[in-house]
Design a protein around this motif. Structure first.
Motif, PDB file in Angstrom:
ATOM      1  N   LEU A 121      -7.798 121.568 -31.782  1.00 32.58           N
ATOM      2  CA  LEU A 121      -8.057 120.944 -30.586  1.00 32.58           C
ATOM      3  C   LEU A 121      -8.843 121.741 -29.767  1.00 32.58           C
ATOM      4  CD1 LEU A 121      -4.688 118.904 -30.048  1.00 32.58           C
ATOM      5  CD2 LEU A 121      -6.908 118.128 -30.572  1.00 32.58           C
ATOM      6  N   SER A 122      -9.860 121.190 -29.028  1.00 34.27           N
ATOM      7  CA  SER A 122     -10.511 122.085 -28.252  1.00 34.27           C
ATOM      8  C   SER A 122      -9.762 122.434 -27.094  1.00 34.27           C
ATOM      9  CB  SER A 122     -11.920 121.208 -27.703  1.00 34.27           C
ATOM     10  OG  SER A 122     -12.346 120.720 -28.633  1.00 34.27           O
ATOM     11  N   GLN A 123      -8.630 121.700 -26.580  1.00 30.81           N
ATOM     12  CA  GLN A 123      -7.905 122.015 -25.246  1.00 30.81           C
ATOM     13  C   GLN A 123      -6.872 123.142 -25.861  1.00 30.81           C
ATOM     14  OE1 GLN A 123      -6.088 118.102 -25.176  1.00 30.81           O
ATOM     15  NE2 GLN A 123      -4.243 118.584 -25.886  1.00 30.81           N
ATOM     16  N   ASP A 124      -6.539 123.357 -27.208  1.00 30.86           N
ATOM     17  CA  ASP A 124      -5.676 124.602 -27.606  1.00 30.86           C
ATOM     18  C   ASP A 124      -6.305 125.613 -27.476  1.00 30.86           C
ATOM     19  OD1 ASP A 124      -3.523 122.718 -28.020  1.00 30.86           O
ATOM     20  OD2 ASP A 124      -3.857 122.707 -30.206  1.00 30.86           O
ATOM     21  N   LEU A 125      -7.631 125.574 -27.853  1.00 31.44           N
ATOM     22  CA  LEU A 125      -8.519 126.974 -27.461  1.00 31.44           C
ATOM     23  C   LEU A 125      -8.699 127.458 -26.149  1.00 31.44           C
ATOM     24  CD1 LEU A 125     -11.657 126.232 -29.839  1.00 31.44           C
ATOM     25  CD2 LEU A 125      -9.322 127.208 -30.566  1.00 31.44           C
ATOM     26  N   ASP A 126      -8.795 126.596 -25.521  1.00 31.04           N
ATOM     27  CA  ASP A 126      -8.568 127.003 -23.990  1.00 31.04           C
ATOM     28  C   ASP A 126      -7.111 127.508 -23.336  1.00 31.04           C
ATOM     29  OD1 ASP A 126     -11.252 126.037 -23.595  1.00 31.04           O
ATOM     30  OD2 ASP A 126     -10.881 123.915 -22.833  1.00 31.04           O
TER      31      ASP A 126
END
Length: 504
Positions: free
Chosen positions: A443-448
């Motif tokens: 998930l993109s938000q997990d990378l952040d």
């Protein structure tokens, strides 16, 4: 075990009448016991420290029963979940088929997962046992598995292949002959769950159970479209730690009743040597690697390669891929939609990708799937391989819609456009908010979130990559310390190496 996995498992009630994977293997072994079944990579000793093996169906049948008996005598109850993290070698095939014969459910753990991912997965599914190996390449996988098992309260047994296993890990061996003193095996039911794989969707990390019928349907989609003949000699460079990997390699092998040779990814020179010397007629590889091999002339005469099966983790890129120029070998694109399902389409005579049409696929008399366009402009899958219940939103008293009966399809999240004049579908974009790097999804938000755990100003993002679809790139005030911190958190190398030193 989580509620969503329990609901998914409970929804798959047995009906009987369909074959199991063990049925397929037993029929082949009874018909041709002395035929070659499984072949190790030639560089196995470098990868695992163990010599390569070559098993006939009779030897493999004995080894499968031996492993199954070991699980039963260890006290694992029927229906237990056995997690497996192994390289692309004979050990993987024998362990999976052995667990299935013992009536267990196999959870597929990707090879790049480290302690954080392993612990999350083991706790999510309530695994009772885990199987590893002492090392893969330079990585001590036995220690990784032991540490993850220590944090998973459901784990009761840790098994491992190898000679240098840590204390507490029970040894497993590939035994091919001896007294047939095996345990009694329960009859298997085709609609009972047999594997669990893992996916990342908009709702987050999710375990996806599948039964024998769904697995065989996925294998049929590959087998029928690529026209794999009976007795085919398969060479697979796909690590089968996902539904697509198992369907394209292990299940296709059982459907063909041929031989399966393994290549542990990815040593290009070793793979080219296997193609040149082993006489295999069917190659199963990541699609972009297949295109590269064709451009390099590695599939040209005098090699007997007749068909190439290429797996795409980024199906939205197939339409724009280069044409196939693989001498006389046909090429079949396998569209992988995460763990939801797959679709196979053989290239046209000019080497260009075949168009996709809405409706059923898998052959006029052997439909195994169907494309559906949703009202949101996304592509959905329906059919016998699709685990609809696994992707059903969890029930909630706060959401009245979740109590309604779900549709009989699963939305892949891939944006698509229907050309009504031509009657074809174009996949235009991947699912929003999900990053695919090789065979892994984030998930993109997990990378952040992971970047925020490092020093202020640290960044972790996904950049387009020609080979993998995307690659991870990170930036921090001190990349070396960032790598060390992520490694200590137990994250997989894709995240850790995103902060590698790029000064040289």
């Amino acid at each position: 075990m989580s509620d969503d996995l329990q609901d998914s498992l409970a929804s798959q009630t047995p009906t009987g009448g369909s074959p199991t994977l063990d049925d397929l293997f037993r029929r082949i072994a009874a018909r041709q016991p002395d035929a070659v079944a499984l072949i190790d990579p030639p560089n196995k000793h470098r990868v695992t420290g163990r010599p390569p093996m070559r098993l006939t169906f009779k030897q493999a049948d004995y080894a499968i029963s031996s492993v199954a008996t070991g699980f039963i005598e260890a006290g694992l109850p029927y229906g237990s979940i056995v997690a497996v993290q192994l390289p692309n070698t004979i050990e993987f095939a024998i362990t999976v088929l052995g667990a299935i014969r013992a009536g267990m459910i196999v959870a597929l753990l990707p090879q790049l997962w480290r302690q954080s991912d392993l612990t999350t997965a083991l706790n999510r599914i309530g695994a009772r046992a885990v199987v590893g190996i002492d090392r893969i390449e330079l990585v001590d996988h036995a220690e990784l598995v032991m540490n993850a098992a220590a944090e998973a309260f459901s784990i009761r047994h840790v098994f491992g292949f190898g000679h240098d296993l840590p204390e507490g890990m029970s040894p497993l061996e590939i035994v091919t002959d001896g007294p047939a003193d095996f345990a009694s095996f329960y009859p298997l039911e085709a609609r009972k769950p047999v594997i669990v794989s893992f996916d990342v969707i908009a709702d987050g990390f999710r375990a996806i159970p599948r039964n024998h019928v769904q697995l065989i349907s996925g294998g049929l989609a590959v087998f029928l479209e690529s026209e794999v003949p009976q007795g085919a000699q398969l060479l697979s460079a796909i690590i089968p730690s996902s539904f697509g990997g198992v369907a394209a390699s292990l299940v296709t092998w059982l459907l063909s009743a041929g031989s399966l040779a393994f290549h542990h990814p990815s040593d290009l020179q070793v793979l080219k040597k296997q193609i040149e010397e082993d006489g295999n007629d069917t190659l199963i590889v990541p699609a972009l690697l297949a295109l590269r091999l064709a451009d390099d002339g590695a599939l040209s005469h005098p090699f007997p390669m007749q068909r190439v099966i290429g797996l795409w983790r980024t199906p939205d890129r197939i339409a724009s891929s280069e044409n196939w120029h693989g001498a006389n070998a046909t090429f079949t694109d396998i569209y992988l939609f995460g763990e939801i399902g797959l679709y196979g389409a053989r290239r046209l005579s000019d080497g260009s990708p075949a168009p996709i049409s809405p409706g059923p696929y898998g052959g006029s008399r052997n439909t195994v799937g169907e494309f559906v366009m949703t009202m949101k402009g996304t592509l959905a899958l329906r059919g016998s391989m699709i685990p609809v219940a696994a992707y059903r939103p969890p029930s909630s008293s706060e959401n009245i819609l979740s109590e309604a009966a779900p549709p009989d399809y699963v939305d892949t999240g891939y944006a698509a456009r229907l050309d009504k004049a031509r009657g074809t579908i174009s996949i235009t974009a991947p699912p929003t908010g999900i990053v695919a790097v090789g065979g892994y999804r984030f998930l993109s938000q997990d990378l952040d979130e992971w970047a925020r755990r490092l020093t202020p100003g640290a960044m972790l993002t996904a950049l387009p990559d020609q080979l993998n679809g995307y690659r991870l790139a990170g930036r921090a005030s001190d990349n070396r310390r960032a790598r060390e911190a992520l490694g200590e958190l137990g994250l997989n190398p894709l995240m850790v190496e995103a902060f590698r030193d790029r000064t040289n």
